[in-house]
Write a protein that holds these residues in place. Structure first.
Motif, short mmCIF file in Angstrom:
data_model
loop_
_atom_site.label_atom_id
_atom_site.label_comp_id
_atom_site.label_asym_id
_atom_site.label_seq_id
_atom_site.Cartn_x
_atom_site.Cartn_y
_atom_site.Cartn_z
N GLY A 9 0.84 -1.19 0.00
CA GLY A 9 0.00 0.00 0.00
C GLY A 9 0.86 1.23 0.00
O GLY A 9 2.03 1.20 -0.40
N LEU A 10 0.28 2.30 0.46
CA LEU A 10 0.99 3.58 0.47
C LEU A 10 1.59 3.82 1.84
O LEU A 10 0.88 3.75 2.86
N GLY A 11 2.89 4.09 1.86
CA GLY A 11 3.56 4.42 3.10
C GLY A 11 4.26 5.76 2.96
O GLY A 11 4.45 6.25 1.86
N GLN A 12 4.63 6.30 4.08
CA GLN A 12 5.34 7.57 4.09
C GLN A 12 6.81 7.36 4.39
O GLN A 12 7.17 6.41 5.11
N PRO A 87 11.57 6.56 -0.33
CA PRO A 87 10.89 6.54 -1.63
C PRO A 87 11.47 5.50 -2.57
O PRO A 87 10.73 4.91 -3.38
N THR A 90 9.93 1.98 -3.14
CA THR A 90 8.75 1.80 -3.97
C THR A 90 9.01 0.74 -5.03
O THR A 90 9.96 0.83 -5.79
N VAL A 119 4.12 -1.69 -3.14
CA VAL A 119 4.46 -0.76 -2.06
C VAL A 119 4.86 0.57 -2.68
O VAL A 119 5.76 0.62 -3.53
N THR A 120 4.21 1.62 -2.26
CA THR A 120 4.53 2.96 -2.74
C THR A 120 4.88 3.82 -1.54
O THR A 120 4.08 3.91 -0.60
N VAL A 121 6.04 4.42 -1.57
CA VAL A 121 6.49 5.26 -0.46
C VAL A 121 6.57 6.70 -0.93
O VAL A 121 7.29 7.02 -1.88
N SER A 122 5.82 7.55 -0.26
CA SER A 122 5.82 8.97 -0.62
C SER A 122 6.83 9.73 0.23
O SER A 122 7.07 9.38 1.39
N SER A 123 7.39 10.76 -0.35
CA SER A 123 8.40 11.56 0.37
C SER A 123 7.77 12.65 1.19
O SER A 123 6.59 12.94 1.09
#
Length: 123
Positions: A9-12, A87, A90, A119-123
């Motif tokens: 999912g989306l993580g920070q 990031p 990802t 897995v998507t990691v946002s900055s």
């Protein structure tokens, strides 16, 4: 053997995610299991591997000291705890069951592969 990867999912950046890999039957209990990942436009990369009894683990250089692989043999499930996300983490993450009991970083060592979880990691 079917492998079901979940937990993506989306993580920070700086945060955590935990992935799970469940096997359809107890074929994996005596075999090593590993996580690989593939980012868009990049080659598949070894992330982490664990031996049949959890006694030995391997990690890719880019995730060492941030990710932890573990397994619950009773549940036929392997976990990947990802801390201090970046990031560049990802990717689509795949779990795979090895041909033997010891983990390897070589993709050719692994016989069965799951469908992957993003897995998507946002900055």
């Amino acid at each position: 053997v079917q492998l079901q990867a979940s937990g993506g999912g989306l993580g920070q950046a700086g945060g955590s995610l935990t992935l799970s890999c469940a096997a359809s039957r107890r074929t994996s209990s005596n075999n090593a299991v590993a996580w690989f990942r593939q980012a868009p436009g990049k080659e598949r990369e070894f992330v982490a591997g664990i031996s049949w009894n959890g006694g030995n683990t391997l990690y890719g250089d880019s995730v060492k000291d941030r990710f932890t692989i573990s397994r619950d043999r009773a549940k036929d499930t392997v976990y990947l705890k990802m801390n201090s996300l970046k990031p560049e983490d990802t990717a689509v993450y795949y779990c795979a069951v090895g041909r033997g009991s010891i983990a390897s970083s070589a993709a050719e060592w692994y016989r069965y592969w799951g469908q992957g979880t993003l897995v998507t990691v946002s900055s």
